[in-house]
Scaffold this motif. Structure first.
Motif, mmCIF file in Angstrom:
data_model
loop_
_atom_site.group_PDB
_atom_site.id
_atom_site.type_symbol
_atom_site.label_atom_id
_atom_site.label_comp_id
_atom_site.label_asym_id
_atom_site.label_seq_id
_atom_site.Cartn_x
_atom_site.Cartn_y
_atom_site.Cartn_z
ATOM 1 N N VAL A 67 15.725 -31.590 -16.850
ATOM 2 C CA VAL A 67 16.263 -32.087 -15.534
ATOM 3 C C VAL A 67 16.314 -33.374 -15.345
ATOM 4 C CG1 VAL A 67 16.537 -31.879 -13.129
ATOM 5 C CG2 VAL A 67 16.057 -29.565 -14.472
ATOM 6 N N GLU A 68 14.934 -33.901 -15.665
ATOM 7 C CA GLU A 68 14.526 -35.301 -15.525
ATOM 8 C C GLU A 68 13.611 -35.389 -16.651
ATOM 9 O OE1 GLU A 68 12.749 -36.480 -11.894
ATOM 10 O OE2 GLU A 68 14.021 -34.993 -10.943
ATOM 11 N N TRP A 69 13.938 -36.917 -17.328
ATOM 12 C CA TRP A 69 13.028 -37.133 -18.442
ATOM 13 C C TRP A 69 12.465 -38.765 -18.150
ATOM 14 C CZ3 TRP A 69 10.171 -35.344 -22.093
ATOM 15 C CH2 TRP A 69 9.840 -36.277 -23.258
ATOM 16 N N HIS A 70 11.351 -38.893 -17.719
ATOM 17 C CA HIS A 70 10.884 -40.180 -17.476
ATOM 18 C C HIS A 70 9.351 -40.445 -18.123
ATOM 19 C CE1 HIS A 70 13.720 -40.837 -14.304
ATOM 20 N NE2 HIS A 70 13.329 -39.489 -13.877
ATOM 21 N N PRO A 71 9.620 -40.808 -19.524
ATOM 22 C CA PRO A 71 8.291 -40.851 -20.284
ATOM 23 C C PRO A 71 7.784 -42.110 -20.105
ATOM 24 C CG PRO A 71 10.122 -41.172 -21.833
ATOM 25 C CD PRO A 71 10.703 -40.717 -20.320
ATOM 26 N N HIS A 73 5.482 -40.481 -18.183
ATOM 27 C CA HIS A 73 4.707 -40.057 -17.096
ATOM 28 C C HIS A 73 5.535 -38.623 -16.129
ATOM 29 C CE1 HIS A 73 2.430 -43.616 -17.059
ATOM 30 N NE2 HIS A 73 3.404 -44.448 -17.200
ATOM 31 N N ARG A 74 6.619 -38.453 -16.563
ATOM 32 C CA ARG A 74 7.037 -37.305 -15.739
ATOM 33 C C ARG A 74 8.411 -36.864 -16.362
ATOM 34 N NH1 ARG A 74 10.702 -36.229 -11.220
ATOM 35 N NH2 ARG A 74 9.591 -34.845 -9.674
ATOM 36 N N ALA A 75 8.219 -35.393 -16.633
ATOM 37 C CA ALA A 75 9.568 -34.629 -16.897
ATOM 38 C C ALA A 75 9.690 -33.239 -16.032
ATOM 39 C CB ALA A 75 9.391 -34.192 -18.587
ATOM 40 N N VAL A 76 10.948 -32.954 -15.951
ATOM 41 C CA VAL A 76 11.012 -32.044 -14.963
ATOM 42 C C VAL A 76 12.276 -30.877 -15.940
ATOM 43 C CG1 VAL A 76 12.068 -30.999 -12.744
ATOM 44 C CG2 VAL A 76 10.976 -33.084 -12.903
ATOM 45 N N MET A 77 11.643 -29.762 -15.973
ATOM 46 C CA MET A 77 12.579 -28.665 -16.631
ATOM 47 C C MET A 77 12.890 -27.528 -15.710
ATOM 48 S SD MET A 77 10.424 -28.564 -20.232
ATOM 49 C CE MET A 77 9.180 -29.785 -20.032
ATOM 50 N N ARG A 78 14.330 -26.802 -16.147
ATOM 51 C CA ARG A 78 14.386 -25.650 -15.692
ATOM 52 C C ARG A 78 14.218 -24.430 -16.447
ATOM 53 N NH1 ARG A 78 17.500 -24.979 -10.777
ATOM 54 N NH2 ARG A 78 17.554 -22.818 -10.039
ATOM 55 N N ALA A 79 13.202 -23.832 -16.402
ATOM 56 C CA ALA A 79 12.857 -22.703 -17.547
ATOM 57 C C ALA A 79 13.459 -21.310 -17.024
ATOM 58 C CB ALA A 79 11.387 -22.468 -17.775
ATOM 59 N N ARG A 80 14.284 -20.834 -17.833
ATOM 60 C CA ARG A 80 14.814 -19.483 -17.886
ATOM 61 C C ARG A 80 14.119 -18.153 -18.357
ATOM 62 N NH1 ARG A 80 18.536 -23.516 -18.201
ATOM 63 N NH2 ARG A 80 20.014 -23.736 -16.096
#
Length: 145
Positions: A67-71, A73-80
């Motif tokens: 969902v978001e990739w800010h290396p 420092h931050r990553a957001v994933m939607r895990a199914r």
């Protein structure tokens, strides 16, 4: 929301190098058993990892979307992980005097897991994610040396 942290003796860049390699996903995510494919655009937002969960012969094919990739420092994933549902997973890394600290937040956002009381789901997610962060740490620290 279930939150875990883990201190590592590597840099935040080392952690995000592991996250950037989609083929390593089942090596650090507890429950993911194999990779079927990684979108060519990984780790761009919207890219998907095509993985299986469970053990043979009861494997379920599903995906995780970035969902978001800010290396670094931050990553957001939607895990199914159907039929259990979907979760939003946020991984953060911050520099510390001895290396870095990685934090993982996981919250069920869709499906049957959202109706279960948090006092049941949170301890299970924290237990699983403690091991997930240990595995991520082994990979990140190993790549750093």
């Amino acid at each position: 929301m279930a939150t875990n942290t883990h201190d590592l003796t590597c840099t935040t860049h080392d952690v995000f190098r592991v996250l950037a390699n989609g083929w390593l996903y089942p090596a650090w995510v507890v429950g993911a058993s194999r990779m079927r494919d990684v979108d060519d655009s990984w780790p761009a937002a919207g890219a998907q990892l095509h993985h299986s969960v469970g053990t043979w012969p009861a494997l379920l094919d599903d995906t995780t979307e970035l969902v978001e990739w800010h290396p670094p420092h931050r990553a957001v994933m939607r895990a199914r992980g159907w039929p259990v549902g979907e979760a939003q997973v946020t991984i953060r890394a911050r520099t510390t005097p001895s290396g870095c600290q990685v934090r993982i937040d996981e919250e069920p956002v869709k499906g049957p897991a959202t109706i279960l009381p948090r006092f049941l789901t949170t301890p299970m997610l924290r237990w699983r994610n403690a091991e997930t962060l240990h595995r991520l740490g082994y990979l990140a620290e190993g790549r750093a040396s």
